[in-house]
Design a protein around this motif. Sequence first.
Motif, PDB file in Angstrom:
ATOM      1  N   ALA A 369       0.842  -1.270   0.038  1.00 36.03           N
ATOM      2  CA  ALA A 369       0.078   0.015   0.014  1.00 36.03           C
ATOM      3  C   ALA A 369       0.820   1.166   0.111  1.00 36.03           C
ATOM      4  O   ALA A 369       0.492   2.266  -0.884  1.00 36.03           O
ATOM      5  N   GLU A 433      -6.728  -4.741  -4.727  1.00 38.03           N
ATOM      6  CA  GLU A 433      -6.486  -4.758  -3.321  1.00 38.03           C
ATOM      7  C   GLU A 433      -4.845  -4.879  -2.877  1.00 38.03           C
ATOM      8  O   GLU A 433      -4.315  -5.595  -3.661  1.00 38.03           O
ATOM      9  N   ASN A 447      -5.999   0.895   2.753  1.00 39.89           N
ATOM     10  CA  ASN A 447      -6.239   2.098   2.422  1.00 39.89           C
ATOM     11  C   ASN A 447      -6.004   3.539   2.966  1.00 39.89           C
ATOM     12  O   ASN A 447      -5.562   4.326   2.456  1.00 39.89           O
ATOM     13  N   SER A 475      -9.197   6.726  -1.201  1.00 39.32           N
ATOM     14  CA  SER A 475      -8.872   5.029  -1.310  1.00 39.32           C
ATOM     15  C   SER A 475      -9.816   4.582  -0.266  1.00 39.32           C
ATOM     16  O   SER A 475      -9.870   4.837   0.841  1.00 39.32           O
ATOM     17  N   GLY A 476     -10.613   3.497  -0.677  1.00 34.67           N
ATOM     18  CA  GLY A 476     -11.533   2.872   0.445  1.00 34.67           C
ATOM     19  C   GLY A 476     -11.812   1.505   0.213  1.00 34.67           C
ATOM     20  O   GLY A 476     -12.043   1.210  -0.909  1.00 34.67           O
ATOM     21  N   ASP A 482     -11.337  -1.000   6.912  1.00 38.79           N
ATOM     22  CA  ASP A 482     -10.146  -0.895   6.630  1.00 38.79           C
ATOM     23  C   ASP A 482      -9.223  -1.468   7.830  1.00 38.79           C
ATOM     24  O   ASP A 482      -9.026  -0.624   8.420  1.00 38.79           O
ATOM     25  N   GLY A 489     -11.684   3.890   4.802  1.00 36.10           N
ATOM     26  CA  GLY A 489     -10.354   4.422   4.068  1.00 36.10           C
ATOM     27  C   GLY A 489     -10.257   5.937   4.547  1.00 36.10           C
ATOM     28  O   GLY A 489     -10.759   6.437   5.434  1.00 36.10           O
ATOM     29  N   ASP A 549     -11.278  -2.817  -3.079  1.00 38.69           N
ATOM     30  CA  ASP A 549     -11.168  -1.573  -3.050  1.00 38.69           C
ATOM     31  C   ASP A 549     -11.303  -0.776  -4.051  1.00 38.69           C
ATOM     32  O   ASP A 549     -11.084  -1.186  -5.395  1.00 38.69           O
ATOM     33  N   GLN A 551     -10.106   3.296  -5.783  1.00 39.22           N
ATOM     34  CA  GLN A 551      -9.358   4.535  -5.506  1.00 39.22           C
ATOM     35  C   GLN A 551      -9.907   5.491  -6.716  1.00 39.22           C
ATOM     36  O   GLN A 551      -9.874   4.973  -7.976  1.00 39.22           O
TER      37      GLN A 551
END
Length: 559
Positions: A369, A433, A447, A475-476, A482, A489, A549, A551
Amino acid sequence: MGDMFLCVIITKHNFCFSSDVTIGRTRHLLRTLKDLWLLYSLHRKANPGKIMASKCLRGNVQESITRIRKAFMAGVNSVQPHELIKKHLQRNAESLEINKVNYTLKNNVYVIGFGKAVIGMIRPVEDALRNSDGTSHIQEGVISVPIGIQDTFAKKPHLLPTENSIIEIVEGAKNNIPDEAAYAGARKILSLAQKLKENDLLLVLISGGGSALLPYPTPPLTLHEKSELVKSLSKKGATITELNTVRKALSQTKGGKLASATEAEVVTLILSDIIGSPLDMIASGPTVCNTDPVDAAENILHKYDIAITENLRHILDKNASENIKTNPNVSNFIIGSNETALSEVLSSITKTESNCQSVILSSSLSGEAGHTGRKMAGFAANVLEILCGHKDLQISESDLCDLCINDSKPSLMDALERCRKSKTPIWLIFGGETTVEVKGSGRGGRNQEMVLTFSMSIEEKLQASTSIGEVVFLSGGTDGIDGPTDAAGAVTYWSSFNSGIKSQLKEAKEQGLNPDNFLRNNDSYTYFSELSSGQYLLKPGHTGTNVMDLQILLINPFN
C-alpha cells in the motif's frame, strides 16, 4: 472609522472576495456580490443537477472532497448483494430465470451459502421463490456467515432475512479464522447437499470470506491441524494460489467437491472479492472443478519444507488414487465484482459532472500500500503538470506498469489530451487490493496507509512546481472496513493558487501532527482521527458487501 479589512466568503458555492476597503465602499461590494449570486443562480437554473468544473467554481477543496466521496459511495451501493440478486434472478410463473437461463420450479429448491455478503442475498431469493398463497418453492436452506453479522445489521433490516425465513443461519469464523462454529455450519451445508436428488435445484450463494466459513478438512485431518498447516505455509511466504491449492487438496468441500457431493442441479451466484474473479479461487472454488495436478499440494509442502504427517500422507495418497465424480449440471455466475463498482463510479461521475473526462484505469491494483501510494502521487503530479502545459504528454512505462494501467493507456492519453486543451478536470478510477507490511504497533489499514503515503508524497513531488490546480485522492474498502478499524479508508488533497499552496499535509503540521511518525508505526487510523477531528476518514459503516477497494483521483488544472 478609517480603513478596515473586509473578507466575504460564500463557501457553499465557492465564491470568494477579499479586499481592503473603506466603509464607504462596502455597499458597492455587497451589490457586486449580489450580482454574482444572480449570475450563479441563472447558471444553475440552466444546468440543473450539474456542478460546473470551471474557473468560477475552482478551488473549493471541500466541495471536491464531497463529490469524490459521493462517487465512491455510488460504487459501493452498486454492489449491494440484495440489489445484485434482483438483477440476476427473476421469477417467471413456474420457472426461475437466472442469467437468462430458465429452471423449472416444482417445490424443489434448496439454498446454501457462505461468505461475508451472503446474509444480504437471502431475502430477495426467498421473495422470488415465494408463491402468492404464502408457500415457497424453497424446501430447506443453510448459510454460514461471520459471527455477529446479524447484530451488526440490526438497524438495516432490509439486509437480513425475514423473521419467518426457512433458511438456517450459522455464525462463525471469528476474525475470519476457521473455527468450530464455521465447521459445524460446513457439516450442515454438506449434509444438505448430499441428500438431494437429480430433480432438485441447489442454489449456492458465495462471497468473499467463504473459504473460512466452509472449513471441512478431510478425515482424519482435524480442523486445528489444517489451520496450523495453512498458517505455516503463509508465514513461509506461500502465495494465495499455493495456499488455495493445499486447501482444496485437504478439504471435503473445496475444489469442486461440494458440487460433486450432490446429484442436484447446481446454480452458483458469486460476489467476487478477488482480482480477475477466477472462479476456482473465490472461496477456494467449492462448485468449480479442480484442475490442479494430483501432486500439486504435495510439491508445495515440499517446497516450503512442511513435514508430511501420517494424516497428511493418508489424504494425499487418497487424492492420488481416488477418481472424484464430477457433477455435469453445475453453472457458476459472477453477479458482482470490482469491475461492477468501477463502472458505477464512472457512470456517477458522468451523470453529475460536466466539462471533464473520466477513465477507469485498472481493476487489478495490487502490491504494498505504501509503495502504491507513492507511485500514485508521482503519477498524479505528472498528470497535473501535463494538464497545466508544463510537461509533454507522456506517462512513464514504470508508472503504467506499477499502477496496472498498461491496457488503458490509449484511453488515458486521449483523455489527457482533451483536458490539456480545454484546461478541464480529469477523474481517474482504480480498483483492486493492496497489502500492508506491518512493522509498527499502530492501527490502520491498507487504504488509510495508501492515502497517508500519497499525502506526504504529493507534497514532495509538487513542492517546486509552478502548476496551479488541485489534486484530490480517495482510497476505500467497499466493505466499509479497513484493517481493524471502523473506517473504510480516507481522502486527501493538495491545491495551489497564485497566493500559495494548501494541502492536507500542511494542515496536519499546523495541528502539530508528524505524519512520518504515524506512518512508521502503521498508525494511519490514529493520524486521520486526530487530523481535523477525523473529517478526512471514510466511515460508511459495514456496507454488507465486499468487492475489494476503490481508488479515485480528481485532478483539476486552474487557469
